[in-house]
Structure formats: C-alpha cells, structure tokens
Design an enzyme around this catalytic site. Structure first.
Site, PDB file in Angstrom:
ATOM      1  N   GLY A  57       0.742  -1.245   0.142  1.00  0.00           N
ATOM      2  CA  GLY A  57       0.003   0.083   0.245  1.00  0.00           C
ATOM      3  C   GLY A  57       0.850   1.392   0.049  1.00  0.00           C
ATOM      4  N   GLY A  58       0.198   2.281   0.577  1.00  0.00           N
ATOM      5  CA  GLY A  58       1.054   3.617   0.613  1.00  0.00           C
ATOM      6  C   GLY A  58       2.320   3.586   1.389  1.00  0.00           C
ATOM      7  N   GLY A 100      22.973  11.888 -30.535  1.00  0.00           N
ATOM      8  CA  GLY A 100      22.563  12.621 -29.314  1.00  0.00           C
ATOM      9  C   GLY A 100      23.123  12.029 -28.033  1.00  0.00           C
ATOM     10  CB  ALA A 101      24.016   8.432 -27.350  1.00  0.00           C
TER      11      ALA A 101
HETATM   12  C1  HXC Z   1      -2.953  -4.128  12.702  1.00  0.00           C
HETATM   13  C2  HXC Z   1      -1.903  -6.278  11.753  1.00  0.00           C
HETATM   14  C3  HXC Z   1      -2.021  -5.386  10.489  1.00  0.00           C
HETATM   15  C4  HXC Z   1      -2.400  -3.971  10.383  1.00  0.00           C
HETATM   16  C5  HXC Z   1      -1.014  -7.255  10.251  1.00  0.00           C
HETATM   17  N1  HXC Z   1      -1.495  -7.312  11.649  1.00  0.00           N
HETATM   18  N2  HXC Z   1      -1.089  -6.415   9.693  1.00  0.00           N
HETATM   19  N3  HXC Z   1      -2.518  -5.651  12.835  1.00  0.00           N
HETATM   20  N4  HXC Z   1      -2.657  -3.365  11.504  1.00  0.00           N
HETATM   21  N5  HXC Z   1      -2.107  -3.544   9.231  1.00  0.00           N
HETATM   22  C6  HXC Z   1      -1.302  -8.352  12.668  1.00  0.00           C
HETATM   23  C7  HXC Z   1      -2.050  -9.560  12.549  1.00  0.00           C
HETATM   24  O1  HXC Z   1      -3.614  -9.176  13.000  1.00  0.00           O
HETATM   25  C8  HXC Z   1      -1.470 -10.465  13.210  1.00  0.00           C
HETATM   26  O2  HXC Z   1      -1.927 -10.319  14.613  1.00  0.00           O
HETATM   27  C9  HXC Z   1      -0.251 -10.296  13.235  1.00  0.00           C
HETATM   28  O3  HXC Z   1      -0.031  -8.896  12.890  1.00  0.00           O
HETATM   29  C10 HXC Z   1       0.606 -11.013  12.188  1.00  0.00           C
HETATM   30  O4  HXC Z   1       0.055 -10.932  11.057  1.00  0.00           O
HETATM   31  P1  HXC Z   1      -0.266 -12.389  10.121  1.00  0.00           P
HETATM   32  O5  HXC Z   1      -1.455 -12.004   9.264  1.00  0.00           O
HETATM   33  O6  HXC Z   1      -0.608 -13.421  11.073  1.00  0.00           O
HETATM   34  O7  HXC Z   1       0.841 -12.644   9.558  1.00  0.00           O
HETATM   35  P2  HXC Z   1       1.233 -13.064   7.968  1.00  0.00           P
HETATM   36  O8  HXC Z   1       0.355 -14.309   7.607  1.00  0.00           O
HETATM   37  O9  HXC Z   1       2.759 -13.318   7.814  1.00  0.00           O
HETATM   38  O10 HXC Z   1       0.690 -12.114   6.837  1.00  0.00           O
HETATM   39  C11 HXC Z   1       1.317 -10.765   6.910  1.00  0.00           C
HETATM   40  C12 HXC Z   1       0.391  -9.873   6.288  1.00  0.00           C
HETATM   41  C13 HXC Z   1      -0.970  -9.718   6.466  1.00  0.00           C
HETATM   42  C14 HXC Z   1       0.359 -10.069   4.642  1.00  0.00           C
HETATM   43  C15 HXC Z   1       1.105  -8.435   6.119  1.00  0.00           C
HETATM   44  O11 HXC Z   1      -1.099  -9.643   8.139  1.00  0.00           O
HETATM   45  C16 HXC Z   1      -2.003  -8.707   6.109  1.00  0.00           C
HETATM   46  O12 HXC Z   1      -2.558  -8.945   5.143  1.00  0.00           O
HETATM   47  N6  HXC Z   1      -2.222  -7.668   7.002  1.00  0.00           N
HETATM   48  C17 HXC Z   1      -2.790  -6.543   6.561  1.00  0.00           C
HETATM   49  C18 HXC Z   1      -2.005  -5.859   5.463  1.00  0.00           C
HETATM   50  C19 HXC Z   1      -3.139  -4.452   5.114  1.00  0.00           C
HETATM   51  O13 HXC Z   1      -3.960  -4.505   4.282  1.00  0.00           O
HETATM   52  N7  HXC Z   1      -2.516  -3.447   5.655  1.00  0.00           N
HETATM   53  C20 HXC Z   1      -3.136  -2.044   5.703  1.00  0.00           C
HETATM   54  C21 HXC Z   1      -2.676  -1.539   4.321  1.00  0.00           C
HETATM   55  S1  HXC Z   1      -3.301   0.156   3.712  1.00  0.00           S
HETATM   56  P3  HXC Z   1      -2.082 -11.826  15.610  1.00  0.00           P
HETATM   57  O14 HXC Z   1      -2.587 -10.807  16.815  1.00  0.00           O
HETATM   58  O15 HXC Z   1      -3.195 -12.500  15.093  1.00  0.00           O
HETATM   59  O16 HXC Z   1      -0.721 -12.172  15.982  1.00  0.00           O
HETATM   60  C22 HXC Z   1      -1.956   0.853   4.376  1.00  0.00           C
HETATM   61  C23 HXC Z   1      -2.220   2.357   4.055  1.00  0.00           C
HETATM   62  C24 HXC Z   1      -0.897   3.024   4.173  1.00  0.00           C
HETATM   63  O17 HXC Z   1      -1.034   0.287   5.011  1.00  0.00           O
HETATM   64  C25 HXC Z   1      -1.200   4.462   3.519  1.00  0.00           C
HETATM   65  C26 HXC Z   1       0.128   5.251   3.605  1.00  0.00           C
HETATM   66  C27 HXC Z   1      -0.278   6.594   2.995  1.00  0.00           C
END
Ligand code: HXC
Length: 515
Positions: free
Chosen positions: A171-172, A405-406
């Site tokens: 993402g971002g 040009g290069a």
């Molecule tokens: C809160 C999160 C989290 C998040 C993961 N966790 N991402 N908690 N906010 N964004 C937590 C999970 O709930 C889990 O908690 C622990 O971290 C480990 O994650 P798992 O899913 O068990 O790990 P894994 O299977 O390795 O998968 C990793 C992952 C997945 C691919 C990153 O966790 C995932 O898809 N997370 C969400 C990603 C996402 O959509 N993020 C927001 C993106 S938008 P527990 O308690 O169960 O251990 C964004 C905007 C930014 O980032 C904008 C900037 C401008």
C-alpha cells in the site's frame, strides 16, 4: 522504592521490551524464515555500537482492544549505531508486535530519528517488515506515514537514505522506501506492492502470486524499484555495509577514502581489447575491472536495464560513480529504462560529492514505436539533464561508439564534462557509416549501376573520414586520445587534478527535471 528496587524495575521493563511481541511471536517470525528486528540491527551495525532510543514508548490507543496490547517500543526499534566506525541512524520494524504495523507513536519515533540524522549529518537506514497502517489507529496511522514521507523528502540529498525490505511492504507504505536513495530486497521474504494479488484479481481478473507481483526478482529485474537483490538477510546487511564504504555521511562531506596500495595491473591487454569488427560485442565490465582499483566494482541496479552499468568503484582508494554503456546488451543503446537508471545514479553521486566517470560505447537511442510511445524523449532527457546539472568532477572515456545525441548526453565536454578522453578505437559521429551513407548519398545510390559497390565505397569513405576520434580532437571536444593501457594512469592524474573543482548552477528554487 529503594534505589535497588528502582534499578530492578528498569531492568525488568527493559527485559520485557527486548522480548518484542513475546517468545511465541519471535518463534513464528523465525518460522516465516525471517530474522527479528533486533537480530537485523545486530547484523547491520558494528558489534556493540547500537544505542536504542525510545524503548519505553507505547501507543496511547484505547480502541478495538489495543489497550490490552501496549508493547514497549510500539513495534519499531529506533536508535543510532556505527558502520565501520561511522554514525548511522536506524529503525527496524518489529513484525512480532501487531505485525510491525505503523501507528501514531511508532511514526513519531521514526520521525525523531530522521530529524536527528539530518541535524548531525548521518545516513538513515530503515529496515522494513510491516503489515502497513495499524488498522485500529485509523487516520493516526495515515498521518504518521505522511510525517515520514515529508522527512524522507526533506532529507533527500542531505543525508543518504537506505531501505531494506525484509518482509511485506504494501500500500502507501511503499512510498517511504521509494523516496529513499537505495532499496535492498531479499529473495523469497520481501514483497512490495501498492495492491496485493487479491485486489488485483477482483479488479483486473489477473492471477498473480506475491512473488511474481512484488518479490525481490520482480523489482530487481522488471520494475527497477529495487536496487539490490540479496540472497538472504545476512547478504542484505552485508551489502548495505559495503554500500556505506563508498558514500559520505552527508552532502557536506567527501566520500570515505580507503587505504590503497598500487598493485600490478594487467593493462597492456587493453590495447588489443576492442574488437576490430565494430559490431562485435564485448563486456564493458572487463574494461572497468582492469581500470579501477581491484575488486572495487559494486553495481547498483545490476539486473535492471543491463544495457547501462551504474556502479560504485574506487580509483586510488577514492570512491567514484561509474556510468558505462554495455555493448553486451542491446549493443549498449540508451533506452527509456537505462536513461532513468543512469539519471537517478548520476543525481545521487552529484548530491553526495562522488566524482563520476563515464565509459562510453553507445550507438544512440533505441528506435521503435514502443520506446517513442512510452516517452523515450522525456525519459532520455532525464539522463541528459542529470549530467548537465552535475557539478562533481566528471570524466568521460570514449571507448568505441559515441553516436548521435548519445554522444552529447554521455557527459560530453559540451555539458561540462571536465575531461574527455578517447581511445584510438573511438568513433564519434552522427550515426554509423551504413545509415549515414544511405541517407547522404541516396540520390547517387538510386541511379548507380552497381548499388552495392557504390555503397561499400561510400561506407569506406565515411568510415575513414568520420569514424575516428581525430575530428573531435581537432576541435578540442576530446582533450586527448590515449593508449588504452594508460587509462588507469590518466584517470588517477585527472581525478587528482579536478578533485577540488568548483562549479555552480544558477540560483533558483529548484530545476524542473523532466519527470
Ligand atoms: C494491525 C496487523 C496489521 C495491520 C498485520 N497485523 N497487519 N495489525 N494492522 N495493518 C497483525 C495480524 O492481525 C496478526 O496479529 C499479526 O499482525 C501477524 O499477521 P499475520 O496475518 O498473522 O501474518 P502473515 O500471515 O505473515 O501475513 C502478513 C500480512 C497480513 C500479509 C502483512 O497480516 C496482512 O495482509 N495484513 C494486512 C495488510 C494491510 O491490508 N494493511 C493495511 C494496508 S493499507 P495476531 O494478533 O493474530 O498475531 C496501508 C495504508 C498506508 O498500509 C497508507 C500510507 C499513505
């Protein structure tokens, strides 16, 4: 509380903080094939030099049960340490705490370390392994990202910024590393993308795996997002340490000089190196490796746009940036990707006082609708602009072709190349002999009895007249035509001469490089 008890409390809290998200989470991190945030810092820094800051920071959130998971560090370890004795600021995202997700206080810690780095003039190294914005903290997380993006931008060109991606970065969140100077990715465990495979499937119906979409090889070969592809995490932190040995700590310093003893160099063979057939490829790395200090070649974007080589190296112990056409790939033409690759590298070197040397063998820009429609004009202009604006010491060695040009673009004298040298094999012309003869003798060729014979004669005539370095040298566009075996000696002499050169660009807010 007695002093002893107070000390005991401190020790307890520190121990708790050192465990991150707990032993179970550490074990799952290892099971995922990844190191912990602290193990990574240990690999990156000189032993025993890490000073952690803000270890007791915790989030202040009370929503969605977060009040029960107030881990010390808040999921990112920040501090300062040394690489080969030089100060660096570091942050390392801790996936064992809420997936390393970024939130309000977490971001404040990173901002604090970045601002310190800018004040004292030390590089910032970010180790990224995070699930992105901490969902429970909503807009506070987004604000945190924006605070970091701003610091990344303000620090750009002031202190070097290096990103290691050693887990998800989606993402971002990708935009912080994207603004930094160099991205390192590790095979299998690193992933960078704006939207993941599921969203892509829903929107475009494409099936793609995490690795194909945003793995280390994808970004190292196809997109060019990543500058260094590493086999594993040990390799990654080792390479970051190597990179540091070529670059200064900030834009006010010169790059670090390494001890160097002049050894025996096999330079005689360079006199016979360039093939007599001008269309025969050779590996430009063979020339570079003979001319620069032994074993000092360190390539950036090695597997991306391989028709240009961008690398750090050393001459007499002093770091230099190398930009070289690679005849082995697409005959060394400039194209859209190689122009972007070269331009970004030249601008990094210029921002951080690293002298540039160009090894040139370029038949021009790559023709074709694909290149034209994808904007080779504006992308090619980036490389031209970057060389024009660079005020660091700049030397060019024309090895063979310098066409069209290069010729201008590749750090010619006309755009403030300080010293331009040519080998006797140099061909400086608007284009190759065949293309040129077909255009300028078109009418004669159309009516010729033996077209082939006349064309060969004209090609020969053109070759003899133009495809050499002497016409350029007669006008001073080339400072000297040298024996290839003397190239190292000449580079040492001229770099010493122009080491303290002073050159300026006009005062302005900033230029407008064609992005
Ligand atoms: C809160 C999160 C989290 C998040 C993961 N966790 N991402 N908690 N906010 N964004 C937590 C999970 O709930 C889990 O908690 C622990 O971290 C480990 O994650 P798992 O899913 O068990 O790990 P894994 O299977 O390795 O998968 C990793 C992952 C997945 C691919 C990153 O966790 C995932 O898809 N997370 C969400 C990603 C996402 O959509 N993020 C927001 C993106 S938008 P527990 O308690 O169960 O251990 C964004 C905007 C930014 O980032 C904008 C900037 C401008």
């Amino acid at each position: 509380m007695t002093n002893k008890e107070k000390l005991e409390l401190l020790k307890q809290k520190r121990e708790e903080a050192m465990l991150g998200g707990g032993q179970k989470s550490i074990d799952s991190q290892h099971k995922r094939g990844k190191l912990t945030a602290r193990e990574r810092i240990h690999l990156l820094l000189d032993q025993g030099t890490f000073e952690e800051m803000d270890i007791f920071v915790r989030h202040q959130s009370r929503d969605f049960g977060l009040e029960n998971t107030r881990y010390y560090t808040d999921g990112v370890i920040t501090g300062v340490g040394k690489i080969k004795g030089r100060n660096v600021a570091v942050f390392s995202q801790d996936f064992t705490i809420l997936g390393g997700s970024l939130a309000e206080y977490y971001a404040k810690k990173i901002v604090k370390i970045m601002e310190l780095a800018m004040k004292v003039g030390m590089p910032v190294i970010g180790i990224n392994d995070s699930g992105g914005a901490r969902i429970q903290e909503g807009v506070l997380s987004l604000a945190g990202y924006a605070d970091i993006f701003l610091r990344n931008t303000l620090a750009s060109g002031v202190v070097p910024q290096i990103s290691a991606i050693v887990g998800p970065c989606a993402g971002g969140a990708v935009y912080s590393p994207a603004i930094t100077d160099f991205i390192f990715m590790v095979d299998k465990i690193s992933h960078m993308f704006i939207t993941g495979p599921n969203v892509i499937k829903a929107v475009t119906n494409e099936d793609v795996t995490f690795d194909d979409l945003g793995g280390a090889n994808t970004h190292g070969i196809k997109s060019g997002v990543s500058h260094f592809t590493c086999e594993n995490e040990i390799d990654c932190f080792d390479k970051i340490r190597t990179l540091m040995s070529y670059i200064p700590s900030n834009n006010m310093e010169l790059p670090p000089i390494s001890e160097h003893e002049e050894e025996e160099y096999d330079l005689e063979s360079l006199n016979e190196f360039v093939p007599d057939n001008p269309n025969k490829p050779y590996d430009m790395r063979d020339i570079i490796n003979k001319v620069i200090d032994k074993d000092s070649l360190f390539e950036v974007h090695k597997d991306y746009a391989e028709n240009i080589i961008c690398a750090f190296g050393r001459i007499n112990g002093r770091p230099i940036g190398i930009v070289a056409n690679q005849p082995l790939v697409l005959a060394g033409v400039l194209c859209l990707n190689s122009s972007i690759k070269g331009a970004r590298f030249v601008r990094f070197c210029d921002a951080f006082n690293i002298p540039l040397v160009v090894f040139e063998d370029v038949p021009g820009f790559l023709p074709g609708t694909d290149q034209e429609w994808r904007g080779v004009i504006r992308h090619g202009a980036k490389l031209l602009y970057a060389f024009c604006e660079a005020t660091v010491p700049k030397i060019t060695v024309i090895i063979r072709k310098a066409y069209g040009g290069a010729y201008d673009v590749m750090n010619s004298k006309h755009i403030r190349g300080d010293v331009n040298l040519a080998w006797p094999s140099a061909e400086i012309a608007v284009m190759g002999a065949k293309g040129a003869s077909e255009i300028i003798f078109k009418k004669q060729l159309d009516v010729a009895e033996d077209r082939r014979k006349l064309l060969d004669e004209k090609i020969n005539e053109f070759n003899n007249k133009f495809l050499n370095p002497y016409i350029a040298a007669e006008r001073g566009f080339i400072d000297d035509i040298i024996e290839p075996k003397d190239t190292r000696k000449k580079l040492i002499t001229y770099f010493e001469l122009i080491e303290n050169k002073v050159d300026f660009n006009p005062r302005r807010k900033h230029g407008n490089i064609p992005l």
